[in-house]
Design a protein around this motif. Sequence first.
Motif, short mmCIF file in Angstrom:
data_model
loop_
_atom_site.label_atom_id
_atom_site.label_comp_id
_atom_site.label_asym_id
_atom_site.label_seq_id
_atom_site.Cartn_x
_atom_site.Cartn_y
_atom_site.Cartn_z
N PHE A 100 -25.87 84.23 33.81
CA PHE A 100 -26.98 83.84 34.54
C PHE A 100 -27.88 85.16 34.11
N ARG A 101 -27.35 86.58 34.44
CA ARG A 101 -28.36 87.67 33.91
C ARG A 101 -28.75 87.53 32.53
N LEU A 102 -27.84 87.13 31.54
CA LEU A 102 -28.26 87.04 30.25
C LEU A 102 -29.23 86.07 29.98
N PHE A 103 -29.09 84.92 30.79
CA PHE A 103 -30.18 83.70 30.65
C PHE A 103 -31.48 84.28 31.02
N LEU A 104 -31.49 84.99 32.08
CA LEU A 104 -32.85 85.60 32.33
C LEU A 104 -33.60 86.26 31.17
N ARG A 105 -32.59 87.22 30.82
CA ARG A 105 -32.99 87.86 29.39
C ARG A 105 -33.40 86.97 28.23
N VAL A 106 -32.68 85.99 28.10
CA VAL A 106 -33.17 84.97 27.09
C VAL A 106 -34.21 84.22 26.91
N LEU A 107 -34.84 84.00 28.57
CA LEU A 107 -36.06 83.43 28.63
C LEU A 107 -37.00 84.43 28.36
N ILE A 108 -36.68 85.67 28.66
CA ILE A 108 -37.91 86.70 28.11
C ILE A 108 -38.09 86.68 26.79
N THR A 109 -36.85 86.91 25.91
CA THR A 109 -36.83 86.97 24.42
C THR A 109 -37.65 85.61 23.79
N LEU A 110 -37.13 84.53 24.31
CA LEU A 110 -37.62 83.02 23.64
C LEU A 110 -39.13 82.92 24.40
N SER A 111 -39.67 83.58 25.18
CA SER A 111 -41.03 83.32 26.08
C SER A 111 -40.99 82.06 26.41
#
Length: 497
Positions: free
Chosen positions: A451-462
């Motif tokens: 889930f923590r990595l998922f939140l980061r991916v959301l930011i990366t992919l806008s």
Amino acid sequence: MTGRQEPYYVDYDADFGLSGLTEAFTLSPAPEDTGAALGLVTAKLDAYDRECPVGSVDHLSADERSILGYDTSHDDWGYAEELREDVRGLVESPLADEAIRAVWRAAAGGGWDPAAHGMSARDWLRRIDETCAARPPRKVPGRRPAPGSWWGAWRPAADEVRDDVVAEIAEIAEIAEIAEIAEIAEIAGIAGIAGIAGIAEAAETRSCRERSAGFLPSPDILSALEEVAVRVHPELGFRLFLRALKVYSVRIEKARYDRFQALGERFGHPAALIDLGLDIAWPPIDTARRDATWDFGFSHLAGQAHQDWRDSRGEIRKTAEGDDFGQTPGSAAAVLLEDTLRLLRSALPDAAVSALWTGASNSPGRTDGRDWLRLIADVCRERLREAAPAYTPVVAPARTELADTVLREVRETAPAVADKAASPHWHPVPATDVMDALEHVVTRIDPDLGFRLFLRVLITLSVPLAQEQYDRYRAIGERFGYGEYHVSDVEHLIEAG
């Protein structure tokens, strides 16, 4: 002007005012005479001016200051003015001169005693005030060293916090009184102190001595500090109390330390003002304890990454050393190592590890797959050998109760990013590969890390978010025990309307 407005604040993470000056005395050889002592005052003021240059803040015109709300008639705020405010509070107070002397000597380490140089404590404070008053005014309007928050924190009214400060001083005073009774008993050759203070007090004394790495301030000193908090100002009393605890190397339990930080936050103090120099009895490192305010571990390292990294080992080291205030030293390295070992020992293919890193960081690592993970693990172990040599790294069982909940969020997002790529302008990685790797982490490694990595991916992919999605993410974060601002990293993705 109808009255002086509060000045705007500059980010200043050190102690300040009279307590900051006493720190300078504890760090210097005892002055031989009054001139040398006043030289330390001047040196402290000079050091502040060098340490906190104006930077981008120019000398504003009266109209500009008026628009911004800065004081238009008072241009000399700086360390000298802050120091004078503390000094005047004590000089004009109803405190007995001996109480002021006791507070000064306790906070300054006893190296400079004004009485030994023919001065009363008030005379000494007046000499400090004169030294500050003779200093040329700063050429920056409204600049003030504290509180440390750059946005400006308003100090609470004295009545709102006085009782809390007094309660902290009184607790230490009670322990000091019991310890003093025990010392008298030992000197008198009495076998045990049960006959004087009772079995309960004896146990408390032993506990106190185990907690204290040095000598406790005397009850008279603590009583004088309490008077400062009550009859001058609790904020000044609190800073001088902290300084005395540091001078005497009193070991502070974590629960008390947390209360000190909470009080400091109410005053607008930077966390470092409480932390630096305080002897804290830290609990053992526990990677299951969620006491980071923001992101942590492997996902935090990914959030710190950027394409201009020149020294991967050095950048990893910065994150591994990034213990938050209030965390046991070595905690940041321990949680990063645990995340890394989970990935390293998993069945996740090397290509998926690289995709996961790129998706979370938007910046491919300098090495691929498990080589990258091994480098991170090596740096973490190096840091732990220094900060917590007794700590044995462990990988606790994953918390799987939220696996289905996190998986639903990942799968709901996957179609919306199917045509995107992470790091699109430099070694692009299809978002589908990133989401597949995330699903593997959530279902087979650790839903928390996933889930923590998922939140980061959301930011990366806008990825644009609806308010209800964000609310669900916050609820998941709360169940995982994340810090106050962890999930808010993605709040900017919420679409208006």
